[in-house]
Write a protein that holds these residues in place. Structure first.
Motif, mmCIF file in Angstrom:
data_model
loop_
_atom_site.group_PDB
_atom_site.id
_atom_site.type_symbol
_atom_site.label_atom_id
_atom_site.label_comp_id
_atom_site.label_asym_id
_atom_site.label_seq_id
_atom_site.Cartn_x
_atom_site.Cartn_y
_atom_site.Cartn_z
ATOM 1 N N PHE A 140 0.843 -1.192 0.000
ATOM 2 C CA PHE A 140 0.000 0.000 0.000
ATOM 3 C C PHE A 140 0.879 1.243 0.000
ATOM 4 N N ALA A 141 0.630 2.158 -0.963
ATOM 5 C CA ALA A 141 1.405 3.396 -1.056
ATOM 6 C C ALA A 141 0.472 4.590 -0.850
ATOM 7 N N ILE A 142 0.923 5.545 -0.037
ATOM 8 C CA ILE A 142 0.187 6.791 0.185
ATOM 9 C C ILE A 142 0.948 7.908 -0.516
ATOM 10 N N ALA A 143 0.329 8.507 -1.543
ATOM 11 C CA ALA A 143 0.948 9.610 -2.289
ATOM 12 C C ALA A 143 0.277 10.911 -1.862
ATOM 13 N N LEU A 144 1.021 11.792 -1.219
ATOM 14 C CA LEU A 144 0.478 13.027 -0.645
ATOM 15 C C LEU A 144 0.971 14.235 -1.437
ATOM 16 N N ASP A 145 0.032 15.038 -1.909
ATOM 17 C CA ASP A 145 0.345 16.266 -2.647
ATOM 18 C C ASP A 145 0.898 17.306 -1.672
ATOM 19 N N MET A 146 2.094 17.832 -1.974
ATOM 20 C CA MET A 146 2.746 18.807 -1.095
ATOM 21 C C MET A 146 2.898 20.168 -1.783
ATOM 22 N N SER A 147 1.989 20.476 -2.721
ATOM 23 C CA SER A 147 2.054 21.760 -3.405
ATOM 24 C C SER A 147 1.495 22.867 -2.514
ATOM 25 N N GLN A 148 1.752 24.124 -2.881
ATOM 26 C CA GLN A 148 1.306 25.279 -2.096
ATOM 27 C C GLN A 148 -0.213 25.356 -2.013
ATOM 28 N N SER A 149 -0.908 24.861 -3.040
ATOM 29 C CA SER A 149 -2.370 24.932 -3.033
ATOM 30 C C SER A 149 -2.986 24.098 -1.925
ATOM 31 N N ALA A 181 1.920 -3.608 4.180
ATOM 32 C CA ALA A 181 3.173 -2.842 4.217
ATOM 33 C C ALA A 181 2.937 -1.526 3.476
ATOM 34 N N THR A 182 3.197 -0.409 4.152
ATOM 35 C CA THR A 182 2.813 0.901 3.644
ATOM 36 C C THR A 182 4.027 1.811 3.516
ATOM 37 N N ASN A 183 4.019 2.650 2.482
ATOM 38 C CA ASN A 183 5.061 3.671 2.374
ATOM 39 C C ASN A 183 4.414 5.038 2.148
ATOM 40 N N LEU A 184 5.211 6.082 2.298
ATOM 41 C CA LEU A 184 4.721 7.453 2.140
ATOM 42 C C LEU A 184 5.523 8.124 1.038
ATOM 43 N N VAL A 185 4.807 8.602 -0.001
ATOM 44 C CA VAL A 185 5.424 9.288 -1.131
ATOM 45 C C VAL A 185 4.939 10.734 -1.140
ATOM 46 N N LEU A 186 5.862 11.694 -1.174
ATOM 47 C CA LEU A 186 5.532 13.112 -1.217
ATOM 48 C C LEU A 186 5.875 13.648 -2.606
ATOM 49 N N LEU A 219 -4.081 8.230 -3.522
ATOM 50 C CA LEU A 219 -3.594 9.502 -4.066
ATOM 51 C C LEU A 219 -4.392 10.645 -3.446
ATOM 52 N N ILE A 220 -3.714 11.452 -2.628
ATOM 53 C CA ILE A 220 -4.337 12.596 -1.971
ATOM 54 C C ILE A 220 -3.852 13.861 -2.670
ATOM 55 N N THR A 221 -4.781 14.571 -3.318
ATOM 56 C CA THR A 221 -4.415 15.776 -4.069
ATOM 57 C C THR A 221 -5.606 16.713 -4.153
ATOM 58 N N ASP A 222 -5.344 17.968 -4.495
ATOM 59 C CA ASP A 222 -6.409 18.945 -4.692
ATOM 60 C C ASP A 222 -6.412 19.491 -6.112
ATOM 61 N N TYR A 230 -8.400 10.499 -3.570
ATOM 62 C CA TYR A 230 -8.965 11.213 -2.430
ATOM 63 C C TYR A 230 -8.805 12.718 -2.684
ATOM 64 N N PRO A 231 -9.807 13.378 -3.297
ATOM 65 C CA PRO A 231 -9.674 14.802 -3.615
ATOM 66 C C PRO A 231 -9.903 15.674 -2.386
ATOM 67 N N PHE A 232 -8.946 16.513 -2.056
ATOM 68 C CA PHE A 232 -9.046 17.398 -0.900
ATOM 69 C C PHE A 232 -9.269 18.836 -1.379
ATOM 70 N N ALA A 233 -10.458 19.084 -1.874
ATOM 71 C CA ALA A 233 -10.850 20.423 -2.311
ATOM 72 C C ALA A 233 -12.365 20.434 -2.436
ATOM 73 N N THR A 234 -12.947 21.630 -2.424
ATOM 74 C CA THR A 234 -14.392 21.780 -2.581
ATOM 75 C C THR A 234 -14.689 22.390 -3.943
ATOM 76 N N GLN A 235 -15.946 22.285 -4.359
ATOM 77 C CA GLN A 235 -16.329 22.849 -5.660
ATOM 78 C C GLN A 235 -16.255 24.372 -5.636
#
Length: 567
Positions: free
Chosen positions: A102-111, A140-145, A204-207, A231-236
């Motif tokens: 299992f891989a967790i990809a986290l968006d680290m952009s300014q937005s 088994a999990t990893n964290l990708v930024l 995939l966590i991103t906005d 997993y979209p982290f933003a509103t309309q």
């Protein structure tokens, strides 16, 4: 067992290893030719006094020599047939079990600092990841930024505490390249899930869905055995990105298009943790898969072992004085002195015939190949020492915790000191003294650690307000309180205040590392250097990751791309 021999299906009879037939036939021909042209040399008999020869040498018969040679050929032929693997029956082989990753990809952009999701998108994402790990997906999990570059922050591990410890300090300013570049992300994920036999899972966590190509996602899913949870982290309605003053909102049409792909599942944010709990259950419920790639279309049972019985019967008549002992020596030479656990075929090495795994690990340790030694060692104490010398202090901590001896407890205290966790180091040394009050080294190190804690508390800039807003480089501040070169003369007091603000802003925790590992560390009697207390200990994981990412880019280990937007 005899029923199998009575009911041989000759229509299905065949050999499993026919490729080796010509090698065996060639060996038999060589033996036969050797026997035909062999001529016995009687010169050695002349060395015996003539009148003693009748008592020392018994006259043999020629038919005995022929029988011996014939028996050797027969035994070799029987052994060859057994090796070729005669078979006439099938069996059902059990499937091999493999586990998913299992891989967790986290968006680290300014937005991700936009506040349309409270308190902001990034902080809410961190909360969700914590809740997900607490729900125990078991994989088994990893964290990708990722931003304008992609980095593996934590490799695959089942110790979720390691991932959780790194989450809280993550901020976009630690990334070397700004922006959101999905092509580099999927290129990195492709390397993580190459040839994975069990279906991998990616969260995939991103906005920012504008730059996420549907064709790229579809191609990635077709080439890899994975399932993507988006997993979209933003509103309309969206929100304004700090500093950049740009609007960022959720692209609902793009989200619906991605949701139509077969291996993509879109998650919805809930106020409670029910969303990530359902995800954890879905991952843990499908973590084990059957690996059928190694199975043949038909599994035939090798019946060559039946020929061992006639081979052994003929071999009984071949014993002579001395040959039994020679046979035992030969068997010992080709037997392994390793433990009873049979090594895997791909892991077997020639030196496994002569040295145990523990001895091989000690050889790696003596050669200063500490990482290889740590993997090979089975004893937690030895593993911990090897990991410590390799610089992998987190693994050393895990190993020492598995051993209950005072020596391992003492070494754990040294490991905590190396990690900068002085409060835990102090507690461990106190436990050592409870079990062994006469341990003078523990008393001395406990004194050093307490002094270090005191000096750290004295140096903390606690009264300084830390602003998450990044400092603009080469920009002159025109306010009356300018201390960075705006032309005003700064007082000594102002300069001290500025230094504290810079230290807090960058998150630096100055500290001196331990000296080289003492020679008596392995026995649990090593000492802390007496000058360890000169500076504060570096206890900021985010600072370490930031330096690590920049080093990877500098050395060309990670690619970067400039995106159309600067956030």
């Amino acid at each position: 067992m005899l029923e199998k021999l009575k009911h041989i299906d000759w229509e299905k009879f065949h050999f499993l290893r026919t490729d080796y037939l010509w090698f065996g036939v060639g060996a038999i021909l060589i033996l036969a030719i050797g026997f035909l042209f062999y001529k016995e040399n009687y010169a050695w008999k002349k060395q015996i006094t003539k009148h003693l020869r009748p008592y020392v040498i018994q006259k043999g018969n020629s038919w005995k020599m022929i029988l011996i040679r014939l028996s050797i050929l027969i035994m070799f032929a029987i052994g060859l047939v057994a090796f070729l693997g005669p078979t006439w029956s099938q069996f059902k082989a059990p499937a091999k079990k493999v586990t998913s990753q299992f891989a967790i990809a986290l968006d680290m952009s300014q937005s991700m600092l936009t506040t349309d999701v409270s308190p902001n998108r990034l902080e809410r994402a961190k909360f969700k990841i914590h809740d997900l790990l607490d729900a125990n997906p078991k994989a088994a999990t990893n964290l990708v930024l990722f931003s304008g570059s992609t980095h593996v922050a934590i490799p695959f591990t089942t110790d979720y505490k390691i991932i959780g410890d790194q989450l809280d300090g993550l901020q976009p300013r630690m990334m070397p390249q700004s922006g959101t570049e999905f092509s580099l992300l999927f290129k990195k994920l492709d390397t993580l899930f190459t040839n994975n036999k069990a279906e991998g899972k990616i969260l995939l966590i991103t906005d920012d869905l504008d730059n996420l190509s549907i064709e790229m996602v579809s191609s990635f899913l077709q080439q890899n055995n994975v399932k993507l949870y988006l997993y979209p982290f933003a509103t309309q309605s969206g929100g304004t990105i700090p500093v950049h003053k740009q609007k960022s909102a959720l692209d609902l049409s793009k989200l619906n298009s991605l949701d139509e792909l077969d291996q993509v599942e879109v998650l919805e944010i809930t106020l409670d943790n029910s969303d990530v709990e359902d995800l954890a259950k879905a991952i843990s419920a499908h973590i084990v898969f059957e690996d059928k790639t190694d199975q043949q279309d038909e599994n035939w049972e090798d019946q060559g072992y039946w020929l061992v019985f006639p081979l052994a019967f003929i071999f009984l008549f071949s014993f002579r004085k001395g040959w039994a002992l020679n046979l035992i020596i030969i068997l010992l030479c080709f037997s392994s002195c390793s433990d009873g656990n049979k090594p895997k075929k791909e892991d077997f090495k020639f030196k496994d015939l002569w040295y145990t795994k523990e001895y091989q690990a000690q050889q790696e340790y003596d050669a200063k190949n500490y990482t290889k030694a740590a993997v090979a060692f089975k004893a937690p104490m030895h593993k911990g020492v090897a990991y410590y010398k390799a610089g992998d202090y987190l693994s050393a901590e895990t190993a020492f915790k598995q051993d209950n001896t005072v020596s391992s407890l003492y070494n754990l205290g040294l490991t905590y000191a190396k990690l900068g966790r002085l409060a835990e180091s102090e507690a461990v040394f106190e436990k050592v003294l409870e079990k062994d009050p006469s341990n003078t080294n523990a008393k001395s190190n406990l004194t050093h650690v307490k002094q270090a804690i005191t000096e750290m508390e004295a140096l903390k800039p606690e009264d300084v307000n830390v602003n998450d807003k990044p400092i603009a480089k080469n920009e002159q501040n025109k306010s009356p309180e300018d201390l960075s070169g705006g032309g005003q003369k700064a007082t000594k007091k102002d300069m001290q205040k500025k230094r504290l603000e810079e230290t807090a802003e960058t998150g630096k925790r100055k500290g001196k590392e331990l000296d080289e590992l003492p020679d008596n560390f392995k026995s649990g009697k090593g000492e802390l250097p007496k000058n360890i207390l000169m500076r504060k200990v570096d206890d900021d994981p985010a600072l370490f990751l930031s330096k690590k990412f920049r080093y990877q880019i500098k050395k060309g280990m990670v690619e970067t791309k400039k995106t159309n937007n600067s956030w």
